[in-house]
Motif scaffolding. Sequence first.
Motif, mmCIF file in Angstrom:
data_model
loop_
_atom_site.group_PDB
_atom_site.id
_atom_site.type_symbol
_atom_site.label_atom_id
_atom_site.label_comp_id
_atom_site.label_asym_id
_atom_site.label_seq_id
_atom_site.Cartn_x
_atom_site.Cartn_y
_atom_site.Cartn_z
ATOM 1 N N GLY A 196 38.280 22.778 43.093
ATOM 2 C CA GLY A 196 37.092 23.541 43.436
ATOM 3 C C GLY A 196 37.212 24.985 43.006
ATOM 4 O O GLY A 196 36.271 25.762 43.122
ATOM 5 N N ASN A 197 38.393 25.333 42.495
ATOM 6 C CA ASN A 197 38.631 26.737 42.157
ATOM 7 C C ASN A 197 38.017 27.111 40.806
ATOM 8 O O ASN A 197 37.615 26.257 40.016
ATOM 9 N N MET A 198 37.966 28.390 40.565
ATOM 10 C CA MET A 198 37.376 28.929 39.340
ATOM 11 C C MET A 198 38.275 30.019 38.790
ATOM 12 O O MET A 198 38.893 30.771 39.542
ATOM 13 N N GLU A 199 38.322 30.090 37.474
ATOM 14 C CA GLU A 199 39.005 31.215 36.837
ATOM 15 C C GLU A 199 38.132 31.793 35.734
ATOM 16 O O GLU A 199 37.272 31.107 35.181
ATOM 17 N N MET A 200 38.374 33.061 35.441
ATOM 18 C CA MET A 200 37.543 33.803 34.501
ATOM 19 C C MET A 200 38.419 34.416 33.417
ATOM 20 O O MET A 200 39.458 35.019 33.703
ATOM 21 N N PHE A 201 37.992 34.267 32.172
ATOM 22 C CA PHE A 201 38.687 34.889 31.053
ATOM 23 C C PHE A 201 37.949 36.141 30.623
ATOM 24 O O PHE A 201 36.748 36.106 30.348
ATOM 25 N N ASP A 202 38.693 37.251 30.564
ATOM 26 C CA ASP A 202 38.142 38.528 30.119
ATOM 27 C C ASP A 202 38.760 38.881 28.767
ATOM 28 O O ASP A 202 39.966 39.123 28.682
ATOM 29 N N PRO A 203 37.957 38.897 27.691
ATOM 30 C CA PRO A 203 38.514 39.211 26.371
ATOM 31 C C PRO A 203 39.161 40.592 26.299
ATOM 32 O O PRO A 203 40.039 40.819 25.459
ATOM 33 N N LEU A 204 38.755 41.520 27.157
ATOM 34 C CA LEU A 204 39.322 42.866 27.121
ATOM 35 C C LEU A 204 40.771 42.886 27.580
ATOM 36 O O LEU A 204 41.562 43.725 27.154
ATOM 37 N N THR A 205 41.135 41.956 28.475
ATOM 38 C CA THR A 205 42.521 41.879 28.949
ATOM 39 C C THR A 205 43.263 40.681 28.372
ATOM 40 O O THR A 205 44.481 40.592 28.494
ATOM 41 N N LYS A 207 43.270 37.718 29.501
ATOM 42 C CA LYS A 207 43.891 36.988 30.602
ATOM 43 C C LYS A 207 42.838 36.217 31.387
ATOM 44 O O LYS A 207 41.672 36.601 31.440
ATOM 45 N N TRP A 208 43.316 35.121 31.999
ATOM 46 C CA TRP A 208 42.511 34.363 32.946
ATOM 47 C C TRP A 208 42.826 34.849 34.359
ATOM 48 O O TRP A 208 43.990 35.012 34.719
ATOM 49 N N MET A 209 41.780 35.065 35.150
ATOM 50 C CA MET A 209 41.939 35.569 36.512
ATOM 51 C C MET A 209 41.261 34.602 37.485
ATOM 52 O O MET A 209 40.125 34.171 37.258
ATOM 53 N N MET A 210 41.950 34.268 38.559
ATOM 54 C CA MET A 210 41.375 33.380 39.564
ATOM 55 C C MET A 210 40.269 34.097 40.335
ATOM 56 O O MET A 210 40.391 35.271 40.679
ATOM 57 N N LYS A 211 39.194 33.355 40.578
ATOM 58 C CA LYS A 211 38.053 33.878 41.330
ATOM 59 C C LYS A 211 37.781 32.969 42.519
ATOM 60 O O LYS A 211 38.534 32.029 42.789
ATOM 61 N N ALA A 212 36.698 33.223 43.242
ATOM 62 C CA ALA A 212 36.390 32.448 44.440
ATOM 63 C C ALA A 212 36.180 30.967 44.099
ATOM 64 O O ALA A 212 35.706 30.620 43.013
ATOM 65 N N SER A 213 36.531 30.105 45.052
ATOM 66 C CA SER A 213 36.398 28.666 44.866
ATOM 67 C C SER A 213 35.050 28.155 45.369
ATOM 68 O O SER A 213 34.468 28.708 46.315
ATOM 69 N N MET A 214 34.570 27.087 44.751
ATOM 70 C CA MET A 214 33.387 26.400 45.250
ATOM 71 C C MET A 214 33.674 25.771 46.614
ATOM 72 O O MET A 214 34.829 25.622 47.022
ATOM 73 N N ASN A 215 32.626 25.358 47.285
ATOM 74 C CA ASN A 215 32.777 24.686 48.575
ATOM 75 C C ASN A 215 33.146 23.215 48.392
ATOM 76 O O ASN A 215 33.767 22.624 49.264
ATOM 77 N N THR A 216 32.750 22.616 47.261
ATOM 78 C CA THR A 216 32.988 21.201 47.024
ATOM 79 C C THR A 216 33.874 21.017 45.799
ATOM 80 O O THR A 216 33.540 21.511 44.716
ATOM 81 N N LYS A 217 34.994 20.329 45.965
ATOM 82 C CA LYS A 217 35.867 20.029 44.839
ATOM 83 C C LYS A 217 35.264 18.892 44.035
ATOM 84 O O LYS A 217 34.851 17.875 44.603
ATOM 85 N N ARG A 218 35.254 19.008 42.710
ATOM 86 C CA ARG A 218 34.603 17.984 41.889
ATOM 87 C C ARG A 218 34.937 18.155 40.414
ATOM 88 O O ARG A 218 35.269 19.244 39.960
ATOM 89 N N TYR A 248 26.830 30.902 42.244
ATOM 90 C CA TYR A 248 27.886 31.920 42.297
ATOM 91 C C TYR A 248 27.320 33.281 41.936
ATOM 92 O O TYR A 248 26.714 33.455 40.871
ATOM 93 N N ASP A 249 27.513 34.248 42.827
ATOM 94 C CA ASP A 249 27.111 35.630 42.562
ATOM 95 C C ASP A 249 28.308 36.376 41.994
ATOM 96 O O ASP A 249 29.343 36.523 42.664
ATOM 97 N N ILE A 250 28.186 36.833 40.762
ATOM 98 C CA ILE A 250 29.309 37.440 40.062
ATOM 99 C C ILE A 250 29.754 38.738 40.731
ATOM 100 O O ILE A 250 30.957 39.000 40.872
ATOM 101 N N GLU A 251 28.800 39.549 41.151
ATOM 102 C CA GLU A 251 29.146 40.854 41.723
ATOM 103 C C GLU A 251 29.923 40.723 43.024
ATOM 104 O O GLU A 251 30.902 41.424 43.253
ATOM 105 N N SER A 252 29.490 39.822 43.900
ATOM 106 C CA SER A 252 30.143 39.684 45.205
ATOM 107 C C SER A 252 31.272 38.658 45.192
ATOM 108 O O SER A 252 32.004 38.538 46.182
#
Length: 435
Positions: A196-205, A207-218, A248-252
């Motif tokens: 259920g987790n999420m990660e984000m890739f930022d081309p500026l760094t 690197k992949w960074m872990m972000k907030a997880s969804m409520n439902t794993k799938r 998913y709200d990116i800012e929060s």
Amino acid sequence: MAPDDMVPEHAKQHKLKQDKAKKCQSTIRPDGDCEPDGSFVFEAHEAWKDFHNSLRQFYEVGELCDVTLKVRLPLLPVDFLTGTVAKEDMIKANLSCRDLLDEARNYHLHLSNKVVPDFQYSFRTMPRKHTAGVLFCVGGRGGSGDPFRSIECYSICKNSWFFGPEMNSRRRHVGVISVGGKVYAVGGHDGSEHLGNMEMFDPLTNKWMMKASMNTKRRGIALAALGGPIYAIGGLDDNSCFNDVERYDIESDRWSAVAPMNTPRGGVGSVALGSFVYAVGGNDGVASLSSVERFDPHLNKWTDVREMGQRRAGNGVSELNGCLYVVGGFDDNSPLSSVERFDPRLSRWDYVSELTTPRGGVGVATVMGRVFAVGGHNGNIYLNTVEAFDPRMNRWELVGSVSHCRAGAGVAVCSSHISQIRDVGQGSSNVVDCM
């Protein structure tokens, strides 16, 4: 007296304007190509004009239009078109320039599902190679069954693939999307459990960074972005298919539930088109689906729309020229080579040219006016071939291959420049055969 003090003030200002204008003007290349931000090119020309206006009382309108032709106005943001370009007096005073501005406005109306009579796409509605972004192929699985961490990136200018930095988690049947110059990978299966987790890739760094997880794993979910938020749609686990939809709200960095779909859909395809998010096909736990529904975020409601001609799950979905393309997938028996196109203005599905090979679990994205289909499974082996669809020719053609044979990968186009992403060479050592 210092040498600079001997220069009259008005001459200093002229020199500063000239230097700025020459620097800006250099962003317009001899072949008419320009730097990634088209609005910067327009402003560069305004700086050049400002210098000339300080030396003379008039400006050649034809010269303005000549440079305006080099800027692909349809690809500029609407607010810049209306707030800056449309207010330029010399554009308003010249019919040719106004025609170019009308073309840009009609392009945006067309993409918002408005009927624009006689609208036609042109080279000005297609990004240049170095501004078209980077195609990412993320995760998936190969013949060993173990999901990949590896990322492969496609350079449009070089027409070649290279490995990017790996994810933190292995992911097959992962949802992938790019928003704001970053790539998001959500959910999937790591070979042991559903995620259920999420990660984000930022081309500026790089690197992949872990972000907030969804409520439902799938796994087998689809992602779409509309107006800022990211929507995670459908999916399945070992027990059931889901009609769940999370936003998913990116800012929060927070997930919240929105209205569920009318039908459970695992292995669903999705894309944002106009003011709606579409959920296409999938499997409801019993059979593959030909049904399609779309979500209105203002009403928080899903509505059924005209169904496809063929049932399919594990299909790829992308947008091109205001239409929705559904590529490959599986029916209840085998992978498919058929491709369908939906025009929301006509509410009509049409078949277009078939893939060169069947592809179930295919990753799909649009780059440079073509739909790319990456990998998948043809019923016998996992594929590493890539093919692209040209709507003008109504033809698919092979355009190279990724290094890893993979299906269930997520494919998305990131607006970053290719030079920002570090080539990590061979990537994962877990390269498996295609069987």
